[in-house]
Design a protein around this motif. Structure first.
Motif, mmCIF file in Angstrom:
data_model
loop_
_atom_site.group_PDB
_atom_site.id
_atom_site.type_symbol
_atom_site.label_atom_id
_atom_site.label_comp_id
_atom_site.label_asym_id
_atom_site.label_seq_id
_atom_site.Cartn_x
_atom_site.Cartn_y
_atom_site.Cartn_z
ATOM 1 N N UNK A 1 81.266 64.882 22.861
ATOM 2 C CA UNK A 1 80.681 65.891 23.752
ATOM 3 C C UNK A 1 79.736 65.255 24.761
ATOM 4 N N UNK A 2 78.937 64.303 24.295
ATOM 5 C CA UNK A 2 78.012 63.619 25.189
ATOM 6 C C UNK A 2 78.751 62.854 26.275
ATOM 7 N N UNK A 3 79.795 62.116 25.891
ATOM 8 C CA UNK A 3 80.531 61.320 26.869
ATOM 9 C C UNK A 3 81.291 62.198 27.852
ATOM 10 N N UNK A 4 81.800 63.342 27.383
ATOM 11 C CA UNK A 4 82.444 64.267 28.318
ATOM 12 C C UNK A 4 81.445 64.783 29.337
ATOM 13 N N UNK A 5 80.220 65.048 28.891
ATOM 14 C CA UNK A 5 79.181 65.486 29.820
ATOM 15 C C UNK A 5 78.880 64.403 30.848
ATOM 16 N N UNK A 6 78.780 63.149 30.398
ATOM 17 C CA UNK A 6 78.511 62.038 31.317
ATOM 18 C C UNK A 6 79.661 61.852 32.299
ATOM 19 N N UNK A 7 80.907 61.957 31.833
ATOM 20 C CA UNK A 7 82.053 61.786 32.716
ATOM 21 C C UNK A 7 82.206 62.962 33.684
ATOM 22 N N UNK A 8 81.814 64.156 33.252
ATOM 23 C CA UNK A 8 81.846 65.296 34.151
ATOM 24 C C UNK A 8 80.853 65.100 35.291
ATOM 25 N N UNK B 1 74.753 66.242 42.835
ATOM 26 C CA UNK B 1 75.513 66.245 41.574
ATOM 27 C C UNK B 1 74.599 66.492 40.387
ATOM 28 N N UNK B 2 73.450 65.810 40.353
ATOM 29 C CA UNK B 2 72.498 66.022 39.260
ATOM 30 C C UNK B 2 71.963 67.447 39.281
ATOM 31 N N UNK B 3 71.725 67.965 40.474
ATOM 32 C CA UNK B 3 71.205 69.330 40.600
ATOM 33 C C UNK B 3 72.185 70.340 40.019
ATOM 34 N N UNK B 4 73.467 70.081 40.194
ATOM 35 C CA UNK B 4 74.490 70.979 39.663
ATOM 36 C C UNK B 4 74.567 70.914 38.147
ATOM 37 N N UNK B 5 74.466 69.715 37.583
ATOM 38 C CA UNK B 5 74.665 69.546 36.144
ATOM 39 C C UNK B 5 73.375 69.707 35.334
ATOM 40 N N UNK B 6 72.240 69.345 35.929
ATOM 41 C CA UNK B 6 70.968 69.404 35.206
ATOM 42 C C UNK B 6 69.899 70.083 36.068
ATOM 43 N N UNK B 7 70.094 71.357 36.400
ATOM 44 C CA UNK B 7 69.151 72.029 37.313
ATOM 45 C C UNK B 7 67.726 72.097 36.776
ATOM 46 N N UNK B 8 67.562 72.190 35.466
ATOM 47 C CA UNK B 8 66.213 72.311 34.899
ATOM 48 C C UNK B 8 65.432 71.002 34.980
ATOM 49 N N UNK B 9 66.151 69.856 35.069
ATOM 50 C CA UNK B 9 65.470 68.562 35.054
ATOM 51 C C UNK B 9 65.486 67.872 36.403
ATOM 52 N N UNK B 10 66.003 68.538 37.447
ATOM 53 C CA UNK B 10 66.202 67.855 38.719
ATOM 54 C C UNK B 10 64.901 67.375 39.333
ATOM 55 N N UNK B 11 63.789 68.068 39.063
ATOM 56 C CA UNK B 11 62.503 67.654 39.636
ATOM 57 C C UNK B 11 62.056 66.298 39.116
ATOM 58 N N UNK B 12 62.535 65.898 37.933
ATOM 59 C CA UNK B 12 62.145 64.629 37.334
ATOM 60 C C UNK B 12 63.080 63.482 37.712
ATOM 61 N N UNK B 13 64.161 63.764 38.421
ATOM 62 C CA UNK B 13 65.155 62.739 38.749
ATOM 63 C C UNK B 13 64.706 61.945 39.975
ATOM 64 N N UNK B 14 64.578 60.633 39.796
ATOM 65 C CA UNK B 14 64.210 59.752 40.902
ATOM 66 C C UNK B 14 65.447 59.424 41.742
ATOM 67 N N UNK B 15 65.279 59.188 43.048
ATOM 68 C CA UNK B 15 66.426 58.759 43.863
ATOM 69 C C UNK B 15 67.011 57.457 43.315
#
Length: 208
Positions: free
Chosen positions: A174-181, A115-129
């Motif tokens: 806009x921020x909350x819509x992004x979080x809910x998406x 899910x994170x990879x789909x929404x934030x592909x540029x930052x996925x390398x920094x996302x911890x499990x």
């Protein structure tokens, strides 16, 4: 700065726009500290009646509106107190008993990672499990108890002040819509992972 009511209304707009449904909205005030707390339970479409066997992956959102937030909303020039949303995802399983806890946790983490990879592909390398807690629900069976279900629970925290640069209602929406998406995608991925045949399934609803 927005008010408490602005925040709750923006959250409601956001969860409705992605097709989630409110099952509970609990608000309370703590007189001793003047904190105002809010808890919201959000579900995707699901089968009725809602039981442990039909429970889809769902989301609980918690936040506390502090006296500092209230004073800032009234125009006081004070340092910003973190405005944190705690997002807790729960998956209830009455099957998968042949799988180990480690395997279930990895399945959960993989669904969230995608899910994170789909929404934030540029930052996925920094996302911890994400951390995942394994809970067990038991029920009486004569003189003993039997395992009724396993729950996988994971919480993340979002500080709105870190991402909300403009400090106005529209940018907050806009921020909350992004979080809910993102939350909708996580729930959908968890449903596909743990309920691939539609038990506790999820029907995608396009954002308004």
């Amino acid at each position: 700065m927005v008010t408490y009511d602005d925040l709750v209304m923006a959250l409601e707009d956001a969860w409705l726009s992605v097709g989630l449904h409110e099952h509970a909205l609990i608000e309370s005030v703590i007189p001793a500290t003047h904190d105002r707390t809010c808890k919201i339970e959000l579900f995707p479409d699901h089968a009725e009646p809602l039981t442990l066997a039909t429970m889809p992956p769902w989301l609980e959102i918690n936040f506390t509106w502090s006296p500092v937030h209230q004073l800032i909303s009234e125009g006081r020039d004070l340092p910003a107190d973190p405005l944190e949303l705690t997002m807790t995802y729960t998956v209830t399983l009455t099957n998968h008993r042949d799988r180990s806890d480690i395997e279930l946790v990895r399945m959960f983490q993989r669904a969230v990672h995608i899910a994170f990879e789909r929404h934030f592909p540029a930052e996925i390398a920094e996302v911890e499990p994400v951390s995942v807690e394994v809970r067990r629900v038991y029920q009486p069976a004569g003189q003993r108890v039997e395992l009724e279900a396993v729950q996988l629970v994971s919480s993340t925290m979002v500080d709105l002040f870190e991402q909300w640069e403009d400090r106005d209602v529209q940018s907050l929406r806009r921020l909350l819509r992004s979080e809910m998406s993102l939350a909708r995608t996580i729930i959908a991925n968890l449903s596909d992972t743990f309920h691939p045949h539609g038990n506790g399934g999820y029907r995608s609803v396009d954002a308004a």
